[in-house]
Write an enzyme that holds these catalytic residues in place. Structure first.
Site, PDB file in Angstrom:
ATOM      1  N   ASP A 104       0.838  -1.181   0.000  1.00  0.00           N
ATOM      2  CA  ASP A 104       0.000   0.000   0.000  1.00  0.00           C
ATOM      3  C   ASP A 104       0.885   1.248   0.000  1.00  0.00           C
ATOM      4  OD1 ASP A 104      -3.096   0.703   0.535  1.00  0.00           O
ATOM      5  OD2 ASP A 104      -1.887   2.021   1.787  1.00  0.00           O
ATOM      6  N   HIS A 269      -7.089  -7.134   0.805  1.00  0.00           N
ATOM      7  CA  HIS A 269      -6.020  -6.151   0.669  1.00  0.00           C
ATOM      8  C   HIS A 269      -4.898  -6.382   1.667  1.00  0.00           C
ATOM      9  CE1 HIS A 269      -4.107  -2.264   0.001  1.00  0.00           C
ATOM     10  NE2 HIS A 269      -4.279  -1.934   1.264  1.00  0.00           N
TER      11      HIS A 269
END
Length: 289
Positions: A104, A269
């Site tokens: 991320d 994620h």
């Protein structure tokens, strides 16, 4: 804290020190966390890799227990600045060259480190992002609503900080809930630690995102126009966002990374917490290239 890891604060720039956890011995690998998390996201992967590597897990500038300098301009939280922090950190710990993996926001820092410091980065892994310039290019129309936080935090200083601080736990908790494929992967104590860290870092987190709507895109554009590429072996692990949003993720990444392995994951994620064995396996495979 990550069990079995030593903790220290390491100065990396004028007035900025990073909180860092280290363990193991052997060739070094630095692991950079994402949003809305801290270095704790690597707790499973880091413990495994420490069996035969020196593992370095910092909190990024502006996050966790690392320093959070006030946003003095676009450069304070530019990924170029944050990448320089990481290279300085490794050097302070005795490593001129090291492998680097980021998730991320940490993946964007890792990407910039690979472009700016190719002599220092031996191997590069980026997880569940596109390079900043490509990210803005693929977000269009109603589909861009999935990235509403990117647009909120891109606004000038003031409004986004006040809005988020007014309901910080709900804001940051929204992403922990929405993006997690298996809620058991982030137990209550870890979730509480993430929310507490984010609650105390609203201005710096917003500044990090604001940089990605400005100076980070400018740096990517300049490198694209100059034909700069990542020179080291690169592994990219992503959810299948390309199918959802209508782009070819592998092609976008290959334009930056000629020596690329691109893999689609089936977990959520927060892959280092949801599928740590798979992520560790992919990182070990990268380190053999």
């Amino acid at each position: 804290m990550i069990n079995g890891f030593d903790y220290r604060r390491v100065p990396v720039a004028d007035g900025v020190s990073l909180n860092v956890a280290t363990a193991g011995s052997g060739s070094p690998i630095v692991l950079l966390h994402g949003f809305p998390q801290t270095h704790l996201m690597w707790r499973h992967v880091a413990a495994d890799l420490a069996a035969d590597h020196t593992v370095i897990c910092p909190d990024l500038r502006g996050y966790g227990a690392s320093d959070k300098p006030a946003e003095a301009g676009a450069g304070t939280y530019a990924k170029r600045t944050m990448a320089a922090d990481v290279v300085a950190l490794a050097r302070e710990l005795g490593f001129e060259r090291f492998a680097l993996a980021g998730h991320d926001r940490g993946a964007l820092v890792a990407f910039r480190a690979g472009l700016d410091h190719p002599a220092a980065i031996t191997h590069l892994a980026c997880m569940d992002v596109l390079p900043t310039l490509d990210m803005w290019d693929v977000l269009r129309g109603a589909d861009a609503a999935v990235g509403f936080h990117l647009y909120l935090m891109a606004q000038p200083p003031g409004l986004p900080e006040r809005m988020i601080a007014a309901s910080a736990d709900a804001f940051f908790g929204h992403f922990l809930d929405l993006w997690t494929g298996d809620p058991r992967a982030i137990p209550d104590d870890v979730r509480a630690a993430y929310l507490d860290a984010c609650r105390q870092a609203v201005p710096s987190i917003v500044a990090d995102y604001r940089a990605s709507a400005g100076i980070d895109a400018e740096h990517d554009r300049a490198d694209r126009e100059a034909g700069e590429r990542l020179r080291m072996p690169v592994t990219v692990l992503q959810q299948d966002w390309g199918a959802a949003l209508g782009y070819d993720a592998t092609a976008l990444w290959r334009a930056w990374a000629p020596d690329l392995r691109h893999e689609v994951v089936t977990c959520g994620h927060f892959m280092a917490e949801e599928a740590p064995a798979d992520i560790t396996k992919a990182l070990r495979a990268l380190l053999t290239r």
